[in-house]
Motif scaffolding. Structure first.
Motif, PDB file in Angstrom:
ATOM      1  N   GLU A 120      33.130  49.272  34.225  1.00 27.70           N
ATOM      2  CA  GLU A 120      33.370  47.891  35.018  1.00 27.70           C
ATOM      3  C   GLU A 120      34.152  47.982  33.883  1.00 27.70           C
ATOM      4  OE1 GLU A 120      30.464  48.660  33.932  1.00 27.70           O
ATOM      5  OE2 GLU A 120      29.675  46.880  33.222  1.00 27.70           O
ATOM      6  N   LEU A 121      33.601  47.747  32.776  1.00 26.62           N
ATOM      7  CA  LEU A 121      34.478  47.033  32.130  1.00 26.62           C
ATOM      8  C   LEU A 121      35.826  47.797  31.450  1.00 26.62           C
ATOM      9  CD1 LEU A 121      31.540  46.102  29.001  1.00 26.62           C
ATOM     10  CD2 LEU A 121      32.677  44.849  30.807  1.00 26.62           C
ATOM     11  N   ARG A 155      35.870  35.612  27.584  1.00 25.16           N
ATOM     12  CA  ARG A 155      36.628  35.620  27.384  1.00 25.16           C
ATOM     13  C   ARG A 155      37.019  34.972  29.155  1.00 25.16           C
ATOM     14  NH1 ARG A 155      39.730  41.624  27.132  1.00 25.16           N
ATOM     15  NH2 ARG A 155      39.275  42.218  28.610  1.00 25.16           N
ATOM     16  N   GLN A 156      36.204  35.092  30.015  1.00 26.67           N
ATOM     17  CA  GLN A 156      36.838  35.423  31.407  1.00 26.67           C
ATOM     18  C   GLN A 156      36.222  33.557  31.389  1.00 26.67           C
ATOM     19  OE1 GLN A 156      34.898  38.097  34.608  1.00 26.67           O
ATOM     20  NE2 GLN A 156      36.548  39.087  33.485  1.00 26.67           N
ATOM     21  N   TYR A 163      26.477  41.094  27.629  1.00 24.82           N
ATOM     22  CA  TYR A 163      28.087  41.053  28.576  1.00 24.82           C
ATOM     23  C   TYR A 163      29.204  39.644  28.471  1.00 24.82           C
ATOM     24  CZ  TYR A 163      28.518  43.767  33.330  1.00 24.82           C
ATOM     25  OH  TYR A 163      28.613  45.195  34.612  1.00 24.82           O
ATOM     26  N   ALA A 216      37.018  49.078  33.338  1.00 24.44           N
ATOM     27  CA  ALA A 216      38.028  48.557  34.633  1.00 24.44           C
ATOM     28  C   ALA A 216      39.009  47.211  34.628  1.00 24.44           C
ATOM     29  CB  ALA A 216      37.453  47.662  35.749  1.00 24.44           C
ATOM     30  N   GLU A 217      37.720  46.075  33.819  1.00 28.46           N
ATOM     31  CA  GLU A 217      38.856  44.377  33.441  1.00 28.46           C
ATOM     32  C   GLU A 217      39.304  44.658  32.175  1.00 28.46           C
ATOM     33  OE1 GLU A 217      38.005  41.948  34.077  1.00 28.46           O
ATOM     34  OE2 GLU A 217      37.996  40.856  32.205  1.00 28.46           O
ATOM     35  N   GLU A 218      39.515  45.464  31.276  1.00 28.47           N
ATOM     36  CA  GLU A 218      40.179  45.760  30.160  1.00 28.47           C
ATOM     37  C   GLU A 218      41.857  46.068  30.912  1.00 28.47           C
ATOM     38  OE1 GLU A 218      40.209  44.395  27.432  1.00 28.47           O
ATOM     39  OE2 GLU A 218      38.436  44.450  27.243  1.00 28.47           O
ATOM     40  N   ARG A 226      42.432  45.591  33.764  1.00 23.70           N
ATOM     41  CA  ARG A 226      43.234  44.253  34.441  1.00 23.70           C
ATOM     42  C   ARG A 226      44.338  43.914  33.704  1.00 23.70           C
ATOM     43  NH1 ARG A 226      41.998  38.982  36.185  1.00 23.70           N
ATOM     44  NH2 ARG A 226      39.704  39.064  34.712  1.00 23.70           N
ATOM     45  N   ALA A 249      27.620  44.565  37.065  1.00 22.42           N
ATOM     46  CA  ALA A 249      28.884  43.180  37.982  1.00 22.42           C
ATOM     47  C   ALA A 249      28.436  44.409  39.222  1.00 22.42           C
ATOM     48  CB  ALA A 249      29.591  43.188  37.237  1.00 22.42           C
ATOM     49  N   VAL A 250      28.433  45.310  39.480  1.00 27.70           N
ATOM     50  CA  VAL A 250      29.125  46.214  40.385  1.00 27.70           C
ATOM     51  C   VAL A 250      28.252  46.651  41.206  1.00 27.70           C
ATOM     52  CG1 VAL A 250      31.659  46.427  39.632  1.00 27.70           C
ATOM     53  CG2 VAL A 250      29.902  48.108  39.037  1.00 27.70           C
ATOM     54  N   TYR A 273      32.698  39.177  26.912  1.00 26.63           N
ATOM     55  CA  TYR A 273      33.467  38.830  28.423  1.00 26.63           C
ATOM     56  C   TYR A 273      33.371  37.762  29.128  1.00 26.63           C
ATOM     57  CZ  TYR A 273      34.962  44.149  27.707  1.00 26.63           C
ATOM     58  OH  TYR A 273      35.796  45.099  26.607  1.00 26.63           O
ATOM     59  N   LYS A 314      26.125  52.470  37.586  1.00 28.56           N
ATOM     60  CA  LYS A 314      27.378  51.605  36.671  1.00 28.56           C
ATOM     61  C   LYS A 314      26.534  50.044  36.614  1.00 28.56           C
ATOM     62  CE  LYS A 314      31.033  54.297  39.113  1.00 28.56           C
ATOM     63  NZ  LYS A 314      30.207  54.108  40.521  1.00 28.56           N
ATOM     64  N   GLY A 315      28.003  49.616  35.138  1.00 26.92           N
ATOM     65  CA  GLY A 315      27.267  48.232  34.568  1.00 26.92           C
ATOM     66  C   GLY A 315      26.121  47.396  36.056  1.00 26.92           C
ATOM     67  N   ARG A 364      35.053  39.556  38.211  1.00 28.96           N
ATOM     68  CA  ARG A 364      34.472  40.570  38.800  1.00 28.96           C
ATOM     69  C   ARG A 364      32.791  40.516  37.533  1.00 28.96           C
ATOM     70  NH1 ARG A 364      36.236  45.632  40.503  1.00 28.96           N
ATOM     71  NH2 ARG A 364      36.735  46.599  38.086  1.00 28.96           N
ATOM     72  N   LEU A 365      32.869  40.050  36.421  1.00 27.47           N
ATOM     73  CA  LEU A 365      31.928  40.189  35.193  1.00 27.47           C
ATOM     74  C   LEU A 365      30.822  38.596  35.379  1.00 27.47           C
ATOM     75  CD1 LEU A 365      33.504  41.811  32.615  1.00 27.47           C
ATOM     76  CD2 LEU A 365      32.401  43.084  34.166  1.00 27.47           C
TER      77      LEU A 365
END
Ligand SMILES: Nc1nc2c(ncn2[C@@H]2O[C@H](COP(=O)(O)OP(=O)(O)O)[C@@H](O)[C@H]2O)c(=O)[nH]1
Ligand SMILES: [Mg+2]
Lengths: 627, 467
Positions: B430-431, A554-555, A548, B433-435, B437, A91-92, A551, A88-89, A436-437
């Motif tokens: 995970e993206l 955005r965060q 990323y 998941a972010e969307e 959220r 971040a996780v 994102y 997975k990505g 999380r990201l």
């Protein structure tokens, strides 16, 4: 009598919170004393000897970025390393190390003994010295008094502990240790809210009695991951496998038959257990439709035969444990070395703490670790570090510091605890983090090392290493932004095979890297794109930041929008009865938590945006009245 | 490895959904005494840019200009006056734009959407005043008044907004929320518990669920977009004892005889509904069975339905016979009404009692005299209703609350769509998941809090997790 030497910081308890707290205060140059009832148990992994996992690995990397010991000890003790969520990505993704209990303890002990400014002393603490609402020291079992302006209490394993096996129960602490009862009684007299939790362990098995041919092998990752940023693969001891087996219908029958003698199902246990790590009897009862549950068979070390069957925590009577274990594939002849049990223990409602982990009721007194309702070594270590560094800051009259939710999982952990309290043993999950990201294992250094260096927590060598990495990242990003590929050149043609479509207009290497189908190594395979950076961690950062980017931006915007609220403090003793318009329910919640900022207030469950507006109006009025 | 939110051409997607800025707020406001004119008020750093986009020109501060308002395609939406105030010399202390149009609610709504499209978000109740206060534009003595405003209008708006989205609409939103939560349970547990046996991210069911959620959001929005939210109107429920003149009042307001009027008490046994327009604003007037102790089963059922309507009411007209006066039975009815529901007392049959039609404030609420049979006092009643149910000056109203809901739904839809693409095109769980959220945050604004902790609770209840 008073011990003649005075200390700046006294840390009580030598578990994972206590050791990080003591090391942190000592790194910051404070005269620090670590008091433990037994020096032999310093750095003890009293439950399953594994460090990390999802959310938890993130915490370990953060502790490491602040020069804590946990990741470095794991590198010296890890006998199986894996990256979870590897597909997975970034971040996780999270690192997990199965450790050798003895090696881990030795690594922690060595760090403690070699740490300048840190003294160790073996004595149980029975009481606190408190003067005018401030702590001034501690009293040990034999009546010896130690004086210090700050005390960090990390004696959570297990306050007022009560162990259950079947319907039998007795007072006890973790893994054969005595419970800290005198201190628990004393603390109950102080104005803290005490609650009770419950957790459990599985029976431990002698590996020589396991038939491994019936188990599924779970090898470590190749190449072996390294935990600490300063760690090296060569530090790792010999690597071994873990295994997987599972319960079956017969196991479940045995469990159901035994329930009439279960302390949980007969109401003997009052404490609340976690929802996420249920005992095997809970699993069978709550998920009756599942006819099998996984068990991870984990070695406890290289020099021991003891094995930890992760997944069958139980407090059923021993005869039931014996039969249920032997019903499992591979465990037919298993010899149990230690029975499983459930333990109930006290914790203090963490809503009585400030973000620095100082208690609101007694100045200079800090709580960290299981005493605050958390479970897990990593959660304990993170709190210990924060409590230790804040005690050290307070000694010098400096402003407290703790990370925000947008800065670190440590921040999420502390904020959750002090804002919401907890109803079960609290453990970290990545889904607790809004950002999380941003909060990745791979950028813990970027998030924290500079702050740590300024606080005096981080050594010169780590600081240098991070600066070099940062500069290398910036240089490479600069290069990628400044290097352009043009259509209809040989490079563009080679690129077409990579992208599956022609390059129509000129593009920088950074533009190309951001393309979904592109990776750093693919890009660097183009002659015109090189030379690639040689440090893998730099390449990784450049790539992740590129991928990323949208994102992250955005965060960061979201964080920026909350900044004004985060920067609006609420006086600790605000009289919420004076705030016009608040409903009784909201008022009560605010009174319980006494949030430090408007932003924290907004995160208390049930506190509405309207209530926040009312608070803002009130605060403004107060300020105007005051000036 | 693919994580950047961009479309196939490599163009970055806009990072935030419409109105995600959080800094510039907008609301509909009409100063009292100026019915017929609608005002959109915008405050915050984007007000200037919004002014330029809507009017197509640079406005000089404090100079009213009469000009056309354009939509995104350059079509004229409405014609009206635009006024720009540069901060700090404005009501809120920020840049402020006022657009005064003559359109009815539908045009006003389009204008509001336009402003929102340009980066403003719908203001929460009392938010303009709050900003004014925090920026030292209101004096301290007004703090109390602002607190009251935030407090009371929030409650009233929150109550009426969701409730008046009649049964069906709010059921659909609840269903949406449930779909979203179920999805998140799958996605989040795949991330936090990868050692569990199933990888939900690889499960084709996940995509199906995602498609279904995207479709449902689309449907709800399409319905809302056609103005059905507005057309549904607000609910005005007529209550009172039998023979008070409720049905006569309905007929008067509707301008036709839709309810049977007789001198026999208990004639109306079911609920009757008529839509009327007040200044182009749709209002559902609902006549109910008279409330009394009756042994008749049919009549009892009628009364049960009457109370059901009260549950969805935005306002109640309590009708009584002025010649006998406001008595214990009326008081009993008032006591049964849910807290916060606004009531207007209607003193009917003033032709018999000889009373006047004047508006009065009483302990139980505002009171107006009419004769339903003779048609007296109806203009006073209508003016009163326009004032209390229409676009009000500084407070909040049902229209604004609904517009906020639509905005939130739009944000949720955009996030789900981005998330779907992250999963389908790039396999980036995970993206997704972010969307999701983000989508959850948007829906939370309509349905109330559902936080990380609640989500974890759902995960642990759904799957046997943990070793
Ligand atoms: N004199 C007079 N009679 C009225 C008035 N309004 C209604 N009525 C009469 O009162 C009776 C009951 O009216 P109706 O509208 O059916 O009352 P409901 O039972 O409340 O629906 C009818 O005979 C109406 O004609 C009014 O304003 N003045
Ligand atoms: Mg009638």
């Amino acid at each position: 009598m008073f011990y003649q030497q005075r200390f700046d910081v006294i840390v009580v308890g030598g578990g994972h919170a206590g050791t990080e707290a003591a090391l942190a205060a000592a790194r910051m140059g404070r005269r620090t004393l670590l008091l433990t009832h037994n020096i032999e148990t310093l750095g003890q992994m009293s439950c399953n000897p594994a460090i990390g996992g999802i959310g938890k690995g993130h915490l370990v990397k953060e502790v490491d970025a602040l020069d804590g010991i946990m990741a470095r000890a794991a590198d010296r003790a890890g006998i199986q390393f894996r990256i979870l969520n590897a597909r997975k990505g970034p971040a996780v993704r999270a690192t997990r190390a199965q450790c050798d209990r003895v090696l881990y303890k030795a690594a922690v002990r060595a760090a403690l003994e070699n740490q300048p400014n840190l003294s160790l002393f073996q004595q149980a603490v029975d009481d606190l010295l408190v003067e005018n609402g401030r702590v001034s020291g501690v009293i040990t079992q034999m009546g010896l008094k130690f004086a210090a302006p700050t005390v960090v209490l990390t004696v959570g394993t297990f306050l007022g502990g009560k162990i259950h096996i079947g319907l039998e129960n007795y007072a006890g602490g973790r893994a054969g240790d005595p419970p800290a009862n005198a201190l628990a009684r004393r603390l109950r007299e102080l104005p803290f809210t005490v609650e009770r939790l419950k957790t459990g362990t599985p029976p431990r098995i002698d590996g020589r009695s396991i038939n491994y041919s019936r188990l599924q092998v779970q090898p470590g990752d190749e190449p072996t991951p390294v935990f600490s940023y300063l760690g090296r693969r060569e530090e790792h001891p010999r690597q071994v496998n873990c295994y997987i087996t599972a319960t079956n219908a017969r196991t479940h029958d045995i469990i159901r038959e035994g329930l009439s003698r279960s302390p949980m199902y007969t109401g003997v246990i009052e404490g609340v257990g976690p929802r996420y790590c249920p005992s095997v009897e809970d699993k069978v009862m709550r998920f009756a439709d599942k006819d099998s549950h996984q068990i991870f068979v984990e070695p406890e070390g290289l020099e021991t035969h003891e094995v930890y069957p992760n997944g069958i925590s139980t407090s059923l009577p021993f005869d039931v444990q014996y039969r249920l274990v032997r019903s499992i594939a591979g465990f037919e002849q298993a010899h149990i070395i230690r029975p499983g049990y459930a333990i109930e223990y006290d914790f203090f409602d963490p809503r009585d703490l400030k973000p620095s982990l100082e208690t609101k009721h007694i100045g200079g007194l800090y709580f960290a670790g299981q005493i605050n309702g958390t479970t897990g070594y990593e959660e304990a270590a993170a709190q210990g570090l924060i409590a230790g560094l804040n005690a050290a800051l307070q000694v010098k009259d400096e402003e407290p510091w703790s990370p925000g939710r947008e800065q670190a999982y440590m921040g999420v952990l502390i904020d959750d605890l002090i804002t919401r309290g907890t109803q079960e043993p609290y453990r970290m999950f990545t889904s607790r983090a809004e950002y999380r990201l941003l909060l990745r294992e791979d950028n813990a250094d970027e998030r924290l090392t500079e702050i740590g260096y300024r606080l005096g927590l981080v050594s010169e060598s780590r600081w240098q290493a991070w600066q070099q990495k940062r500069e290398a990242i910036e240089r490479e990003e600069q290069r990628l932004r400044a290097t352009w590929l043009h259509p209809q050149t040989p490079a563009a043609q080679r690129l077409e095979t990579l992208l599956g479509q022609p390059l129509t207009r000129e593009a920088s290497l950074m533009d190309l890297l951001r393309r979904p189908e592109m990776s750093y190594s693919k890009l660097m395979a183009l002659e015109q794109a090189g030379p690639a950076v040689d440090q893998a961690q730099v390449a990784e950062q450049v790539e992740i930041r590129a991928k990323y980017a949208g994102y992250i931006e955005r965060q960061k915007n979201e964080i920026e929008r909350n900044r004004r609220q985060a920067d609006t403090p609420i006086p600790q003793h605000l009289d919420y009865d004076q705030v016009a318009g608040l409903s009784a329910e909201v008022r009560q919640k605010l009174q319980r938590v006494r949030p430090a900022t408007i932003e924290q207030a907004g995160r208390i469950p049930g506190v509405t945006p309207a209530a926040i507006s009312l608070l803002l109006v009130h605060l403004k009025r107060l300020r105007a009245a005051g000036s | 490895m693919v994580y950047h939110p961009q479309d196939r051409t490599g163009r970055p997607l806009t990072a935030a959904g419409p109105g995600d800025d959080g800094d510039t707020i907008a609301a509909q406001a009409t100063p009292p005494g100026r019915g017929g004119v609608g005002i959109i008020r915008v405050s915050g750093p984007r007000a200037g840019a919004i002014a330029r986009a809507v009017t197509g020109k640079e406005l000089s501060p404090r100079q009213a200009e009469y000009l056309p308002f354009f939509d995104s395609g350059g079509e004229v939406l409405d014609q009206g006056i635009a006024l720009f105030f540069a901060g700090p010399h404005s009501f809120t202390g920020e840049d402020v734009l006022e657009l005064q149009g003559h359109g009815g609610p539908v045009i006003m709504d389009m204008l509001l959407r336009r402003v929102q499209e340009l980066g403003a978000r719908m203001a929460r109740p009392g938010e303009f005043s709050l900003r004014a206060f925090l920026n030292d534009k209101l004096d301290l003595a007004q703090a109390e008044a602002i607190a009251d405003l935030i407090d009371s209008s929030t409650e009233a708006a929150a109550r009426s907004a969701l409730k008046s989205l009649r049964g069906e609409f709010s059921r659909r939103i609840e269903a949406l929320l449930e779909q979203l939560i179920e999805l998140r349970v799958f996605v989040e547990s795949a991330i936090d518990f990868p050692e569990e046996e199933i990888d939900f991210l690889a499960d084709p069911q996940l995509r199906q669920r995602l498609d279904r959620l995207a479709n449902s959001l689309q449907d709800v929005l399409a319905a809302a977009g056609q103005g059905c939210l507005l057309r549904e109107g607000m609910n005005l429920v007529i209550l009172g004892r039998p023979n008070a003149g409720k049905s006569s009042l309905l007929n008067r307001l509707a301008g036709r005889d839709s309810a049977i009027v007789t001198a026999v008490p208990g004639t109306t046994r079911d609920v009757l509904r008529e839509q009327i327009q007040l200044d182009g604003m749709p209002v559902n007037v609902i006549d109910t069975a008279g409330l009394r102790d009756s042994g008749d089963e049919v009549e009892r059922e009628g009364m049960r339905r009457a109370w059901e309507e009260v549950g969805r009411a935005d306002r109640v007209l309590l009708v009584f016979d002025d010649s006998t006066g406001f008595g214990t039975q009326e008081k009993a009815i008032l006591r049964r009404l849910p807290a916060g529901l606004e009531v207007t007392l209607v003193r009917n049959k003033i032709d018999l009692s000889g009373g006047d039609s004047r508006w009065r404030q009483t302990d139980h609420g505002p009171s107006i005299g009419i004769s339903a049979r003779e048609g007296l006092g109806l203009d006073v009643l209508k003016a009163h209703l326009k004032q209390v149910m229409g676009y009000q000056g500084s407070g909040d109203n049902v229209f604004m609350a609904r517009r906020r809901h639509v905005e939130a739904l739009e944000r949720a839809r955009a996030a789900v769509e981005r998330g779907r693409r992250q999963l389908v095109e790039h396999g980036a769980g995970e993206l997704l998941a972010e969307e999701l959220r983000q989508a959850q945050q948007a829906l939370n604004e309509i349905t109330g809090e559902f936080d990380n902790e609640a989500l974890l609770g759902r995960i642990f209840a759904s799957f046997c997790i943990g070793k």
